[in-house]
Design a protein around this motif. Structure first.
Motif, PDB file in Angstrom:
ATOM      1  N   ARG A 120       0.828  -1.197   0.000  1.00  0.00           N
ATOM      2  CA  ARG A 120       0.000   0.000   0.000  1.00  0.00           C
ATOM      3  C   ARG A 120       0.867   1.253   0.000  1.00  0.00           C
ATOM      4  O   ARG A 120       1.866   1.319   0.711  1.00  0.00           O
ATOM      5  CB  ARG A 120      -0.932   0.013   1.213  1.00  0.00           C
ATOM      6  N   ALA A 123      -0.771   7.226   0.293  1.00  0.00           N
ATOM      7  CA  ALA A 123      -2.134   7.707   0.063  1.00  0.00           C
ATOM      8  C   ALA A 123      -3.168   6.627   0.392  1.00  0.00           C
ATOM      9  O   ALA A 123      -4.216   6.915   0.971  1.00  0.00           O
ATOM     10  CB  ALA A 123      -2.289   8.167  -1.383  1.00  0.00           C
ATOM     11  N   GLU A 124      -2.856   5.389   0.030  1.00  0.00           N
ATOM     12  CA  GLU A 124      -3.781   4.287   0.316  1.00  0.00           C
ATOM     13  C   GLU A 124      -3.901   4.054   1.820  1.00  0.00           C
ATOM     14  O   GLU A 124      -4.997   3.748   2.322  1.00  0.00           O
ATOM     15  CB  GLU A 124      -3.308   3.022  -0.389  1.00  0.00           C
ATOM     16  N   ARG A 125      -2.799   4.184   2.551  1.00  0.00           N
ATOM     17  CA  ARG A 125      -2.851   4.032   4.010  1.00  0.00           C
ATOM     18  C   ARG A 125      -3.691   5.133   4.641  1.00  0.00           C
ATOM     19  O   ARG A 125      -4.464   4.883   5.578  1.00  0.00           O
ATOM     20  CB  ARG A 125      -1.437   4.028   4.589  1.00  0.00           C
ATOM     21  N   ASN A 126      -3.540   6.353   4.144  1.00  0.00           N
ATOM     22  CA  ASN A 126      -4.340   7.462   4.673  1.00  0.00           C
ATOM     23  C   ASN A 126      -5.825   7.255   4.404  1.00  0.00           C
ATOM     24  O   ASN A 126      -6.667   7.528   5.265  1.00  0.00           O
ATOM     25  CB  ASN A 126      -3.872   8.782   4.070  1.00  0.00           C
ATOM     26  N   ARG A 127      -6.144   6.771   3.201  1.00  0.00           N
ATOM     27  CA  ARG A 127      -7.540   6.499   2.880  1.00  0.00           C
ATOM     28  C   ARG A 127      -8.091   5.372   3.751  1.00  0.00           C
ATOM     29  O   ARG A 127      -9.266   5.397   4.133  1.00  0.00           O
ATOM     30  CB  ARG A 127      -7.683   6.144   1.403  1.00  0.00           C
ATOM     31  N   ALA A 128      -7.248   4.397   4.070  1.00  0.00           N
ATOM     32  CA  ALA A 128      -7.692   3.296   4.923  1.00  0.00           C
ATOM     33  C   ALA A 128      -8.093   3.796   6.305  1.00  0.00           C
ATOM     34  O   ALA A 128      -9.091   3.348   6.879  1.00  0.00           O
ATOM     35  CB  ALA A 128      -6.593   2.242   5.035  1.00  0.00           C
ATOM     36  N   VAL A 130      -9.241   6.795   7.051  1.00  0.00           N
ATOM     37  CA  VAL A 130     -10.520   7.497   6.902  1.00  0.00           C
ATOM     38  C   VAL A 130     -11.664   6.491   6.795  1.00  0.00           C
ATOM     39  O   VAL A 130     -12.738   6.676   7.398  1.00  0.00           O
ATOM     40  CB  VAL A 130     -10.479   8.421   5.667  1.00  0.00           C
ATOM     41  N   LYS A 131     -11.456   5.417   6.049  1.00  0.00           N
ATOM     42  CA  LYS A 131     -12.496   4.404   5.889  1.00  0.00           C
ATOM     43  C   LYS A 131     -12.836   3.743   7.219  1.00  0.00           C
ATOM     44  O   LYS A 131     -14.012   3.478   7.513  1.00  0.00           O
ATOM     45  CB  LYS A 131     -12.038   3.351   4.880  1.00  0.00           C
ATOM     46  N   VAL A 163     -11.733  -2.208   3.530  1.00  0.00           N
ATOM     47  CA  VAL A 163     -10.415  -1.644   3.820  1.00  0.00           C
ATOM     48  C   VAL A 163      -9.309  -2.652   3.528  1.00  0.00           C
ATOM     49  O   VAL A 163      -8.349  -2.359   2.814  1.00  0.00           O
ATOM     50  CB  VAL A 163     -10.346  -1.175   5.289  1.00  0.00           C
TER      51      VAL A 163
END
Length: 202
Positions: A120, A123-128, A130-131, A163
């Motif tokens: 990941r 950016a993908e970790r940050n979105r995770a 938030v999810k 996630v």
């Protein structure tokens, strides 16, 4: 060539404390906030009833308090642990950390973008993150309707599927297996009353 931080300071020979990474502190603190919210909501349901009977808020308070205390302990460890670590267990942990870093470097070299051991990006970790908090917020809104256990089960299922992107069948088995274990232990064996919501199912 980068040099590792020395484990001994120039004065007194004391181990040098490493400054914790900001994301680690922030993430752990957010978990503590979640635990505090769970405690507050559980107390609103009622921790204890008359004649020393367990109230419907007992389980949320217990779980939230555990998360809060564990988060505070982890933040304290991040700030006060010394740079030197000993023992076979910590050596194994350091080796695992080095292997994870090596895997992350390999992924970065292959794709040209820095990734963690799970592949990941930042950016993908940050979105995770938030999810996860979005799923938690929705679960809290569902508690008055579906009840606490079903809301938490739905939250776990969404996190695992959405996630973590795990296969559907294992995700469903994990989620409902956890629901069955919690229901058996806390509701049937310990007799802990949990909020059932308007549906009144479990």
């Amino acid at each position: 060539m980068s040099l590792k931080t020395s484990s001994v300071t120039s004065k007194g020979g004391r181990p040098e404390r490493k400054k914790p990474a900001v994301p680690d502190v922030v993430g752990t603190a957010l978990l503590g906030v979640v635990g505090a919210v769970a405690v507050f909501m559980g107390l609103g349901y009622g921790f204890m009833r008359d004649e020393n009977q367990i109230g419907p808020g007992f389980l949320p308070v217990l779980t939230g308090a555990f998360i809060l205390v564990a988060s505070l302990a982890e933040v304290a460890r991040l700030y006060f642990s010394s740079g030197t670590r000993g023992g076979a267990l910590m050596d194994a942990a350091e080796r695992a950390e080095e292997e994870a870093k090596a895997a992350a470097r390999k992924l970065k070299e292959e794709s040209g973008e820095e990734k963690d051991t799970f592949g990941r990006t930042s950016a993908e970790r940050n979105r995770a993150i938030v999810k996860v908090f979005f799923a938690l917020f929705v679960a809290l809104l569902l508690v008055p309707v579906t009840g606490l256990l079903l809301a938490l089960t739905a939250m776990v299922l969404v996190i695992v599927l959405w996630v973590e992107r795990k296969p559907v069948v294992p995700s469903v088995l994990i989620s409902f297996g956890g629901l069955a274990a919690v229901y058996l232990i806390f509701v049937q064996i310990l007799g802990v009353p949990v909020p059932q919501g308007m549906l009144g199912l479990i």
